[in-house]
Design an enzyme around this catalytic site. Structure first.
Site, PDB file in Angstrom:
ATOM      1  CG  HIS A 100      -1.716  -1.084   1.575  1.00 29.09           C
ATOM      2  ND1 HIS A 100      -1.254  -2.244   2.101  1.00 29.09           N
ATOM      3  CD2 HIS A 100      -3.064  -1.237   1.448  1.00 29.09           C
ATOM      4  CE1 HIS A 100      -2.266  -3.082   2.282  1.00 29.09           C
ATOM      5  NE2 HIS A 100      -3.367  -2.503   1.895  1.00 29.09           N
ATOM      6  CG  ASP A 103       1.777  -1.043   3.308  1.00 27.53           C
ATOM      7  OD1 ASP A 103       0.963  -0.732   4.172  1.00 27.53           O
ATOM      8  OD2 ASP A 103       1.566  -1.910   2.434  1.00 27.53           O
ATOM      9  CD  GLU A 231      -7.580  -8.346  -1.167  1.00 29.39           C
ATOM     10  OE1 GLU A 231      -6.604  -7.831  -1.754  1.00 29.39           O
ATOM     11  OE2 GLU A 231      -7.569  -8.632   0.034  1.00 29.39           O
ATOM     12  CD  GLU A 267      -6.902 -11.757   2.186  1.00 27.54           C
ATOM     13  OE1 GLU A 267      -6.538 -10.779   1.498  1.00 27.54           O
ATOM     14  OE2 GLU A 267      -6.877 -11.755   3.429  1.00 27.54           O
ATOM     15  CG  HIS A 270     -10.785 -11.311   2.245  1.00 27.28           C
ATOM     16  ND1 HIS A 270     -10.384 -10.289   1.421  1.00 27.28           N
ATOM     17  CD2 HIS A 270     -10.117 -11.122   3.405  1.00 27.28           C
ATOM     18  CE1 HIS A 270      -9.528  -9.502   2.072  1.00 27.28           C
ATOM     19  NE2 HIS A 270      -9.346 -10.002   3.270  1.00 27.28           N
ATOM     20  CG  ASP A 295      -4.184 -10.817  -1.219  1.00 27.02           C
ATOM     21  OD1 ASP A 295      -3.359 -10.749  -2.156  1.00 27.02           O
ATOM     22  OD2 ASP A 295      -4.521  -9.826  -0.537  1.00 27.02           O
ATOM     23  CG  ASP A 306      -8.878 -10.957   7.292  1.00 22.21           C
ATOM     24  OD1 ASP A 306      -8.572 -12.089   6.918  1.00 22.21           O
ATOM     25  OD2 ASP A 306      -8.601  -9.924   6.653  1.00 22.21           O
ATOM     26  CG  ASP A 308      -4.842 -11.522   7.112  1.00 22.13           C
ATOM     27  OD1 ASP A 308      -5.665 -12.034   6.338  1.00 22.13           O
ATOM     28  OD2 ASP A 308      -4.720 -10.286   7.255  1.00 22.13           O
ATOM     29  CG  ASP A 338      -3.189  -9.862   2.782  1.00 23.47           C
ATOM     30  OD1 ASP A 338      -2.620  -9.484   3.816  1.00 23.47           O
ATOM     31  OD2 ASP A 338      -4.181  -9.290   2.300  1.00 23.47           O
TER      32      ASP A 338
END
Ligand code: XUL
Ligand code: CO
Length: 440
Positions: A100, A103, A231, A267, A270, A295, A306, A308, A338
């Site tokens: 991003h 980031d 996404e 993802e 998700h 992802d 989430d 991850d 991700d």
């Protein structure tokens, strides 16, 4: 200066290796179907989780021990993390990364100042890219962390916020072009709502479409030819997000005349939050010509948010790669991790080990799926299951010859309708056979 001191380049040592800092299944140079594994499996490191996540959660502070933890000047920190990124990817033999805008560089007092910070860091990325084959898989804009986005970005009720988000994506697209990103991602972080008592859903959706059309137009204007990706995610941070799942994102794209410009970035976590399997989302995207990128992570079925996690479940990676192979690969897309290490896995070595575990899980899944597809067993079963449509009445239905009246005539005096078994357990056992025997 090396940042991850003491960590060597991660070698491929084969399935018998007991060294957690080696690959067991991912052999980047192994050629399959005329292409190397690294070309088939374009793995990417997610900048935010790997270089920014400090391990804090709602109940406690950061736990991560990082070589850059003591650097306090924000710009020095930004630059050293880019050095760390390139060293990390080189040691792991991973060719892609995703980030991003926020980031990689700190925000300034105004967008102008923020963009200046970004310019410095982007120059630094480009310097590294001159002597490295590592490149961005995708770029995106973070339009969910700053308080200005409390009510959304393109779907905010505040037109000033819409304008700010537009300017932010304008800059992110310029960066994507500059660093040669293959894709540009829109994840609608707060594009959704908490309550319909204060929300004009129809207007918000129209604004989201307006915004995406502007992005398409600007990309064209500056000559950014990367693939646009949406996404989907059903919830979190908002209660209901507009890009709920692949089906709703595709319907949105069709309704607002955006379909030709977008594919999807699916993802895993998700998908499960939406009440689907990862494979369901990949399949739905694929059969609609919309499977663009992945992802790669893993949720926790006992937790409804989430999480991850790094993906290590071979059953899941096999079914995911089954869809990818059937898609003819991911084209401009890849497999972006991700994923974040658990809060208790706080050493720099854990960062490497987590990526290695996930890369190996996908490499193994890919090999298994390749064998399953190559042997044609599932295809054969599925094709047989629908074979009643290849002859007689079924063939007439498919070719458009039949209607309700002619179909009624066909069945009205039939005394028996026979079915054949779906054989689910046999097929699941067959899949287990492939998973357990893929190396022989
Ligand atoms: C959040 C998420 C994002 C997107 C990029 O759940 O997946 O990190 O991938 O904004
Ligand atoms: Co994501």
């Amino acid at each position: 200066m090396k940042i991850f001191d003491g960590i060597r380049n991660i070698p491929y040592e084969g399935p018998k290796s007991k060294d957690p800092l080696s690959f067991r299944y991912y052999n980047p140079n192994e050629i399959v179907d005329g292409r190397s594994m690294s070309e088939h499996l374009k793995f990417a490191v997610a900048f935010w989780h790997t270089f920014n996540y400090d391990g804090s959660d709602p109940f406690g502070m950061g736990t991560m021990q990082r070589p850059w933890s003591k650097v306090s000047n924000p710009m020095d920190l930004a630059l050293i993390k880019v050095d760390a990124l390139f060293e990390f990817c080189e040691k792991l033999n991973v060719e892609y990364f995703c980030f991003h805008d926020r980031d990689i560089a700190p925000e300034g007092g105004t967008l102008r100042e923020t963009n200046k910070n970004l310019d410095v860091v982007v120059e630094h990325i480009k310097d590294h890219m001159k002597t490295s084959k590592i490149k961005p898989l995708w770029v995106t804009a973070n339009m969910f962390s700053n308080p200005r986005y409390v009510h959304g970005a393109a779907t905010s009720p505040n037109a000033d916020v819409f304008a700010y988000a537009a300017a932010q994506v304008k800059k992110a697209l310029e960066i994507a072009k500059e660093v040669g990103a293959s894709n540009y991602v829109f994840w609608g972080g707060r594009e959704g709502y908490e309550t319909l008592l204060n929300t004009d859903m129809e207007f918000e959706l129209e604004n989201m479409a307006r915004f995406l059309h502007m992005a398409v137009d600007y990309a064209k204007k500056i000559g950014f030819d990367g693939q646009f990706l949406i996404e989907p995610k059903p919830k979190e941070p908002t209660k209901h997000q507009y890009d709920f799942d692949a089906a709703s994102a595709i319907a949105f794209l069709q309704k607002y005349d955006l379909s030709e410009h977008f594919k999807l970035n699916i993802e895993a976590n998700h998908a499960t939050l939406a009440g689907h399997t990862f494979q369901h989302e990949l399949r739905y995207a694929r059969i609609n010509g919309k499977l663009g990128s992945i992802d790669a992570n893993q949720g926790d079925l006992l937790l409804g948010w989430d999480v991850d996690r790094f993906p290590t479940n071979i059953y899941e990676t096999t079914l995911a790669m089954y869809e990818v192979i059937k898609n003819g690969g991911l084209h401009s897309g890849g497999l972006n991790f991700d994923a974040k290490v658990r809060r208790g896995s706080f050493t720099p070595e854990d960062l490497f080990k987590a990526h290695i575990a996930a890369i190996d899980a996908f490499a193994a899944g890919w090999k298994i799926a390749h064998k399953v597809i190559g042997d044609g067993v599932i295809d054969e079963f599925v094709s047989k299951r629908y074979s009643s449509y290849k002859r007689g009445i079924g063939k007439d239905i498919v070719s458009g010859k039949m209607n309700f009246e002619t179909l009624e005539k066909y069945v009205i005096d039939k005394d028996k309708i026979g079915n054949i078994s779906g054989m689910q357990e046999e097929l699941e056992s067959l899949l287990n056979y492939y998973i357990l025997n893929f190396q022989s």
